[in-house]
Design an enzyme around this catalytic site. Structure first.
Site, mmCIF file in Angstrom:
data_model
loop_
_atom_site.group_PDB
_atom_site.id
_atom_site.type_symbol
_atom_site.label_atom_id
_atom_site.label_comp_id
_atom_site.label_asym_id
_atom_site.label_seq_id
_atom_site.Cartn_x
_atom_site.Cartn_y
_atom_site.Cartn_z
ATOM 1 N N SER A 123 4.244 -3.994 -2.767
ATOM 2 C CA SER A 123 5.499 -4.286 -4.003
ATOM 3 C C SER A 123 6.752 -5.514 -3.276
ATOM 4 O O SER A 123 5.412 -6.753 -2.654
ATOM 5 C CB SER A 123 6.012 -3.260 -3.202
ATOM 6 O OG SER A 123 7.351 -3.432 -3.969
ATOM 7 N N TYR B 134 10.912 1.568 3.043
ATOM 8 C CA TYR B 134 9.990 1.410 1.690
ATOM 9 C C TYR B 134 9.480 0.642 2.104
ATOM 10 O O TYR B 134 7.993 0.470 2.057
ATOM 11 C CB TYR B 134 11.144 2.155 0.280
ATOM 12 C CG TYR B 134 9.773 1.384 -1.024
ATOM 13 C CD1 TYR B 134 9.347 2.038 -1.595
ATOM 14 C CD2 TYR B 134 10.078 0.006 -1.299
ATOM 15 C CE1 TYR B 134 8.212 1.936 -2.509
ATOM 16 C CE2 TYR B 134 9.386 -0.254 -2.602
ATOM 17 C CZ TYR B 134 8.498 0.613 -3.057
ATOM 18 O OH TYR B 134 6.991 0.545 -4.095
#
Ligand SMILES: NC(=O)c1ccc[n+]([C@@H]2O[C@H](COP(=O)([O-])OP(=O)(O)OC[C@H]3O[C@@H](n4cnc5c(N)ncnc54)[C@H](OP(=O)(O)O)[C@@H]3O)[C@@H](O)[C@H]2O)c1
Length: 235
Positions: free
Chosen positions: A123, A137
């Site tokens: 990501s 995350y």
């Protein structure tokens, strides 16, 4: 991604926990592309034995796997120090430990066949430590990017192995994960557009790619190198 890969003639093994949705998707793909084989297996990637078992079954179903996309991910979490340990741990377990189980199963198969393509979905948030609900995350996405780079390192100088490893760094792409996130919508692309960019990078078997490349290629560098105060205003 399954729809787009099937349209290009790739047979597929689809896995997730909500198998009813996968069955519906498999039926849709079978109707649109009768020449493509689609198999479905229920899989909770946090059940590591099941990961190895499902990989073995998918390999048997399709006579081998040319490519594995390590995609399952969670965005749960809370600011460190506010009692969100359970949610943060769940994200780390799914995004890192379970991803490593999938990489283990995939690479064992690829080493045996001396060929294959491992795709790991990281990501943009891997570019920098991120605040608040994104801290765990972002750390998981940095971890899987390093995991993939380590596997790539293992392949350096290994003659006779036709194995590629691709790490994708997506920006905001509309999906179930981020449908509630209002502030992100300025830069969000719809699912087919975002996935097209991912599939294009996958097909080129690049080592790494920001997807979509614009604006996320340059923005990734800003996230990585800009002063902390600037990044804090952006995220
Ligand atoms: N969308 C974005 O903007 C964006 C940006 C950067 C990176 N990513 C990454 O892209 C990947 C896909 O995310 P998405 O946006 O498509 O989110 P999503 O819509 O929430 O999809 C997540 C997928 O992972 C599966 N999954 C979750 N936990 C699982 C588990 N324990 N076992 C098996 N499957 C599991 C889910 O299926 P079941 O719930 O049925 O199991 C679902 O298919 C993630 O790794 C995410 O971090 C997304």
């Amino acid at each position: 991604m399954a729809r787009q890969l099937a349209a290009q003639g790739h047979s597929l093994a689809l896995t997730a926990r909500r198998v009813d949705r996968l069955e519906a998707l498999a039926a849709e793909i079978a109707a649109a592309h009768p020449d493509v084989q689609v198999v479905v297996h229920a899989l909770d990637v946090n059940d590591h034995e099941q990961v190895f078992d499902v990989f073995a079954r998918a390999i048997q179903d399709l006579g081998g796997l040319d490519r594995v996309v390590v995609n399952a991910g969670l965005g749960k979490g809370g600011r460190i120090g506010t009692g969100a340990f359970a949610a943060n741990r769940e994200t780390v377990e799914t995004n890192v430990v379970a991803a490593m189980a999938q990489c283990e199963a995939a690479m064992a198969h690829f080493y045996e066949r001396k060929a294959g393509h491992l795709v790991v979905i990281s990501s943009m948030s891997a570019m920098r430590g991120m605040p608040g609900s994104m801290t765990a995350y972002a750390a998981t996405k940095a971890a899987v990017a390093h995991l993939a780079e380590g596997i790539r390192m293992d392949l350096v100088g290994r003659r006779g192995l036709d194995i590629a490893v691709t790490t994708l760094f997506p920006g905001y792409i509309a999906s179930e994960m981020n449908e509630q996130v209002e502030q992100e919508q300025r830069l969000m692309v719809d699912t087919p557009t975002g996935v097209r960019s991912m599939v294009k990078a996958i097909q080129k078997e690049v080592d790494t790619a920001a997807t979509p490349g614009w604006p996320w290629g340059p923005l990734g560098q800003v996230l990585r190198y800009a002063p902390r105060g600037v990044v804090r205003k952006l995220v």
